[in-house]
Design a protein around this motif. Structure first.
Motif, PDB file in Angstrom:
ATOM      1  N   ASP A 151      56.789  -8.771 -49.365  1.00 55.02           N
ATOM      2  CA  ASP A 151      55.976  -9.241 -50.488  1.00 55.02           C
ATOM      3  C   ASP A 151      56.834  -9.458 -51.727  1.00 55.02           C
ATOM      4  OD1 ASP A 151      53.696  -9.189 -48.975  1.00 55.02           O
ATOM      5  OD2 ASP A 151      53.111  -7.183 -49.600  1.00 55.02           O
ATOM      6  N   ARG A 168      58.904 -12.597 -51.182  1.00 54.39           N
ATOM      7  CA  ARG A 168      58.077 -13.794 -51.348  1.00 54.39           C
ATOM      8  C   ARG A 168      57.800 -14.078 -52.821  1.00 54.39           C
ATOM      9  NH1 ARG A 168      53.509 -16.071 -47.938  1.00 54.39           N
ATOM     10  NH2 ARG A 168      52.392 -17.479 -49.342  1.00 54.39           N
ATOM     11  N   TYR A 194      53.908 -17.356 -44.030  1.00 50.30           N
ATOM     12  CA  TYR A 194      54.265 -15.947 -44.054  1.00 50.30           C
ATOM     13  C   TYR A 194      55.741 -15.765 -43.719  1.00 50.30           C
ATOM     14  CZ  TYR A 194      49.209 -15.684 -43.748  1.00 50.30           C
ATOM     15  OH  TYR A 194      47.871 -15.859 -43.978  1.00 50.30           O
ATOM     16  N   THR A 198      58.527 -13.371 -41.891  1.00 51.88           N
ATOM     17  CA  THR A 198      58.714 -12.362 -40.859  1.00 51.88           C
ATOM     18  C   THR A 198      60.190 -11.993 -40.794  1.00 51.88           C
ATOM     19  OG1 THR A 198      59.033 -14.023 -39.113  1.00 51.88           O
ATOM     20  CG2 THR A 198      56.782 -13.269 -39.525  1.00 51.88           C
ATOM     21  N   THR A 217      53.721 -19.630 -39.959  1.00 53.82           N
ATOM     22  CA  THR A 217      52.432 -20.007 -40.527  1.00 53.82           C
ATOM     23  C   THR A 217      51.369 -19.978 -39.450  1.00 53.82           C
ATOM     24  OG1 THR A 217      51.202 -21.779 -41.601  1.00 53.82           O
ATOM     25  CG2 THR A 217      52.949 -22.447 -40.127  1.00 53.82           C
TER      26      THR A 217
END
Length: 479
Positions: free
Chosen positions: A170, A173, A185, A187, A283
């Motif tokens: 998080d 990002r 997303y 990973t 995604t």
């Protein structure tokens, strides 16, 4: 020395100089008689220097200071606008961290932290170092103490630390990928475990070509000095991270973009250990940046989709969505929900994409459908618009007629015929056309009683605030 200027009035009278000094605090005479309204600025000589000298000194000092100031401001704003690395700490007690690995002889070992090799060198760490290989391209089994070491990929190794349990991704990002669209997303996949003994370091390594978007380096709690991680971006700007030297209570992680170079400065004391992870973009939707989704429909589901598509060749077919997405059709496009699709809506969308089709989402209501690039705007005055006829309906011929209705019928929630005509007029003036005119066949089965997505658009009618129920269609043309 800065240039000094004072304002002196052009007046022959200087009698009020003392009064001026007392009244306005200026040590220079000011004319208070009002004889002349003109003011002339004179440059005074300070410390016996000439005005030319004063002007030259100001140019050389002030302008150089201003240039340096502007350079530093530009550097700061550039770093703020384009961050390429970020670091933080993992809130884990190093005493709870354990590294498990298997040596060449097939024996499993565990390595407990924190470690201070200058005080006590754990036997399991000696075994791990003996199993390591040099970072040099030659890959020789024998290495000197100055080589960067990594644990071989063919030997299993794992740790009790799971970065997915911490908000590291998080943070990555939010700082390095702040504009990542919804539905995308990050990973991670463990890359390697590396060791640097005293005197060891690592020059800039070739950038990996495994489609990663960033790299995360977690410094393990082993005490060391020196051995800083240096990250350099494509513009040559460097940032340095010290790893905190394995101090109690400190576990530092560092993340940097995939297009950055990184190196390790020589370790002056102790031993540096780290685990690196590759960060990849995934995604749940097949649109936007990354076409590689995290999900894939089952073979059984694809076997059910295939005959429907084969029997629908040459038609533009549509499916009603069933999820609740909580958006305002008057503000967002239906197709913008692609990354947020869930449940069977998402599975069907991905299945159609696997068949190399181009599905799209559209708003629909009362047998009308809006274009791909339109929102449901009902704020148009329709008082003088004449009522229009009801929406025509057609039936799809063939053996599938029992489970197929065309177009979709959704009743307008109104209290009278005039109210329904008013809404129909609003809908048409907003750009919607009938499903029949759009040549869209909606596939449905009324016997299932499956839920249908219902979003709502507010509008004013007869002085009352009303809500029009709007559905979402997954439309696709089958060539």
């Amino acid at each position: 020395m800065p240039l000094s200027t004072v304002t002196v009035l052009s007046s022959a009278s200087t009698a009020s100089s003392s009064h001026s000094r007392m009244s306005d605090g200026l040590p220079f005479p000011r004319n208070m008689s009002g004889v002349s309204d003109f003011e002339v600025e004179h440059t005074l000589k300070l410390h016996g220097s000439s005005p030319k000298t004063q002007r030259r000194r100001r140019t050389s000092s002030d302008y150089s200071s201003e240039a340096a100031y502007r350079t530093r401001v530009a550097r700061l704003l550039n770093a703020k606008a384009r961050p390429f690395s970020v670091c933080g700490r993992i809130p884990v007690d190093p005493a709870n961290l354990t590294l498990f690995f298997r040596s060449k002889g097939g024996i499993t070992h565990s390595l407990d932290f924190p470690i201070d090799v200058d005080q006590d060198l754990p036997p399991s760490l000696e075994v791990l170092i003996a199993a390591c290989r040099p970072q040099s391209p030659s890959g020789l089994e024998e290495f000197s103490g100055n080589d960067a070491l990594f644990y071989p990929h063919n030997l299993p190794i794992t740790t009790s630390l799971e970065i997915a349990n911490h908000p590291i991704l998080d943070a990555v990002r939010n700082t390095l990928f702040p504009t990542l669209p919804t539905g995308h997303y990050l990973t991670t996949l463990r890359d390697k475990v590396q060791v640097w003994l005293k005197g060891g370091g690592m020059k800039a390594q070739p950038r990996p070509n495994d489609a990663r978007v960033a790299t995360i380096v977690v410094t393990l709690p082993v005490r060391f000095r020196g051995g800083s991680l240096v990250v350099k971006n494509a513009d040559g700007i460097e940032e340095k991270f010290y790893g905190r030297g394995g101090k109690p209570g400190d576990m530092e992680w560092t993340a940097f973009m995939a297009d950055c170079d990184h190196e390790i400065e020589p370790v002056q004391k102790g031993c540096r250990m780290s685990i690196s992870y590759g960060v990849y973009l995934r995604t749940f939707g097949t649109a936007e940046i990354n076409p590689d989704p995290l999900i894939s429909p089952s073979d059984n589901f694809l076997d059910m989709v295939s005959p429907v598509l084969n029997m629908s060749r040459g038609r533009k077919i549509a499916f009603s969505l069933s999820g609740d997405y909580g958006v305002n059709p008057g503000e967002v496009l239906a197709d913008s929900l692609v990354p947020d699709l869930k449940g069977g809506d998402s599975i069907l969308y991905h299945a159609l994409k696997l068949y190399k089709l181009a599905p799209e989402l559209r708003w629909t209501a009362g047998g009308y459908v809006w274009a791909l690039d339109q929102v449901v705007d009902l704020s148009i005055d329709t008082e003088e618009e004449s009522p229009t006829s009801r929406v025509p309906f057609s039936v799809l011929n063939g053996p599938r007629a029992s489970v197929v209705a065309s177009p979709l019928r959704t009743s307008f929630s109104t209290s009278s015929e005039s109210g329904e005509d008013d809404i129909r007029t609003r809908v048409k003036r907003s750009g919607a056309i009938s499903l029949a005119d759009a040549d869209i066949v909606v596939l449905s089965d009324s016997s299932l009683g499956a839920p249908i997505t219902k979003e709502r658009v507010f509008f004013v009618q007869s002085g009352e605030l009303e809500k029009l129920v709007v559905n979402i269609l997954l439309v696709v043309y089958v060539p």
